[in-house]
Write a protein that holds these residues in place. Structure first.
Motif, PDB file in Angstrom:
ATOM      1  N   ALA A 227       0.753  -1.086   0.057  1.00  0.00           N
ATOM      2  CA  ALA A 227      -0.016   0.143  -0.146  1.00  0.00           C
ATOM      3  C   ALA A 227       0.947   1.269   0.031  1.00  0.00           C
ATOM      4  O   ALA A 227       1.770   1.307   0.586  1.00  0.00           O
ATOM      5  CB  ALA A 227      -0.993   0.036   1.357  1.00  0.00           C
TER       6      ALA A 227
ATOM      7  N   HIS B  44      -8.074  11.248   6.681  1.00  0.00           N
ATOM      8  CA  HIS B  44      -7.391  10.037   6.026  1.00  0.00           C
ATOM      9  C   HIS B  44      -6.758  10.368   4.683  1.00  0.00           C
ATOM     10  O   HIS B  44      -7.116  10.871   4.161  1.00  0.00           O
ATOM     11  CB  HIS B  44      -8.305   8.939   6.115  1.00  0.00           C
TER      12      HIS B  44
ATOM     13  N   VAL C 202      -4.724   6.186  -0.220  1.00  0.00           N
ATOM     14  CA  VAL C 202      -3.977   5.018  -0.480  1.00  0.00           C
ATOM     15  C   VAL C 202      -4.277   4.175  -1.696  1.00  0.00           C
ATOM     16  O   VAL C 202      -5.518   4.255  -2.129  1.00  0.00           O
ATOM     17  CB  VAL C 202      -4.144   4.092   0.862  1.00  0.00           C
TER      18      VAL C 202
ATOM     19  N   HIS D 241      -3.787   0.395  -2.994  1.00  0.00           N
ATOM     20  CA  HIS D 241      -3.334  -0.914  -2.532  1.00  0.00           C
ATOM     21  C   HIS D 241      -4.130  -1.725  -3.675  1.00  0.00           C
ATOM     22  O   HIS D 241      -5.454  -1.688  -3.785  1.00  0.00           O
ATOM     23  CB  HIS D 241      -3.784  -0.932  -1.381  1.00  0.00           C
TER      24      HIS D 241
ATOM     25  N   SER E 166      -8.078   3.367  -1.744  1.00  0.00           N
ATOM     26  CA  SER E 166      -8.953   3.364  -0.572  1.00  0.00           C
ATOM     27  C   SER E 166      -8.299   4.269   0.370  1.00  0.00           C
ATOM     28  O   SER E 166      -7.656   5.273   0.124  1.00  0.00           O
ATOM     29  CB  SER E 166      -8.680   1.703   0.088  1.00  0.00           C
ATOM     30  N   THR E 167      -8.483   4.146   1.858  1.00  0.00           N
ATOM     31  CA  THR E 167      -7.911   4.944   2.912  1.00  0.00           C
ATOM     32  C   THR E 167      -7.749   3.879   4.048  1.00  0.00           C
ATOM     33  O   THR E 167      -7.857   2.535   3.878  1.00  0.00           O
ATOM     34  CB  THR E 167      -8.952   5.972   3.108  1.00  0.00           C
ATOM     35  N   THR E 168      -7.289   4.843   5.088  1.00  0.00           N
ATOM     36  CA  THR E 168      -6.736   3.921   6.133  1.00  0.00           C
ATOM     37  C   THR E 168      -7.849   4.090   7.224  1.00  0.00           C
ATOM     38  O   THR E 168      -8.461   5.124   7.407  1.00  0.00           O
ATOM     39  CB  THR E 168      -5.257   4.127   6.843  1.00  0.00           C
ATOM     40  N   SER E 169      -7.671   3.205   8.384  1.00  0.00           N
ATOM     41  CA  SER E 169      -8.490   3.494   9.505  1.00  0.00           C
ATOM     42  C   SER E 169      -7.647   2.871  10.701  1.00  0.00           C
ATOM     43  O   SER E 169      -6.878   1.922  10.370  1.00  0.00           O
ATOM     44  CB  SER E 169      -9.590   2.961   9.618  1.00  0.00           C
TER      45      SER E 169
END
Length: 185
Positions: free
Chosen positions: A35, A168, A171, A173, A178-181
């Motif tokens: 990622a 956020h 990202v 991947h 997407s994003t992160t949490s």
């Protein structure tokens, strides 16, 4: 005293890498499992261009050194905007938030003036810092390295900022955005 035992896995000759045992499709798939954050890198366009600035989407950004403050990113040798980044003295690396997917796609695909209607301010060197970026780095174009089908840029950070209240990151991947949490506490 006897002879020392040979090492079980002697290192390969350091002079040259072995030929890959995979094809480009397999390599790309393996790389997609890492990622990465997404950036837009901006600089000044060549004189006479329709717009004063150029910008590209890049996920190849990484830190290199704290002292001096250095970062790196890379660009394909076939990119039309390569001469502006290679020959210019400065560029801005804008770290995108998850809410900036539209900008990511715009700077990756749009032909023409990618900055039309985009909210930005000018840095001390007169380059675009994108509004709502999670962070930005204003870099002196310190060095460049030709490696394979890309050029690696090393920038010496002269100024940087974290302008907003966070958010956020955007990202990339597995071939998708997407994003992160956070994971727990």
């Amino acid at each position: 005293m006897g002879m020392p035992e040979p090492e079980p896995h002697a290192p390969r000759h350091a002079g040259r890498a072995a030929s890959p045992d995979f094809d480009a499709k397999h390599f790309r798939r393996a790389l997609s499992q890492f990622a990465t954050g997404v950036t837009i890198i901006t600089t000044r366009a060549a004189s006479g261009a329709g717009t004063p600035f150029v910008g590209i989407t890049a996920s190849s950004f990484n830190s290199v050194s704290m002292d001096p403050p250095l970062v790196l990113w890379s660009m394909a040798t076939t990119a039309n905007s390569l001469p502006m980044f290679r020959d210019g003295s400065h560029y801005i690396i804008n770290v995108l938030s998850a809410s900036q997917l539209d900008l990511c796609q715009r700077f990756a695909t749009l032909k023409g003036d990618r900055f039309a209607g985009v909210d930005y301010r000018l840095s001390e060197t007169g380059l675009p810092v994108l509004a709502n970026a999670l962070a930005w780095f204003e870099c002196h174009n310190r060095s460049r390295y030709d490696e394979g089908d890309h050029i690696i840029f090393v920038g010496e950070v002269e100024r940087c900022g974290v302008p907003g209240s966070g958010g956020h990151p955007l990202v990339f991947h597995g071939g998708a955005f997407s994003t992160t949490s956070p994971l727990g506490d």
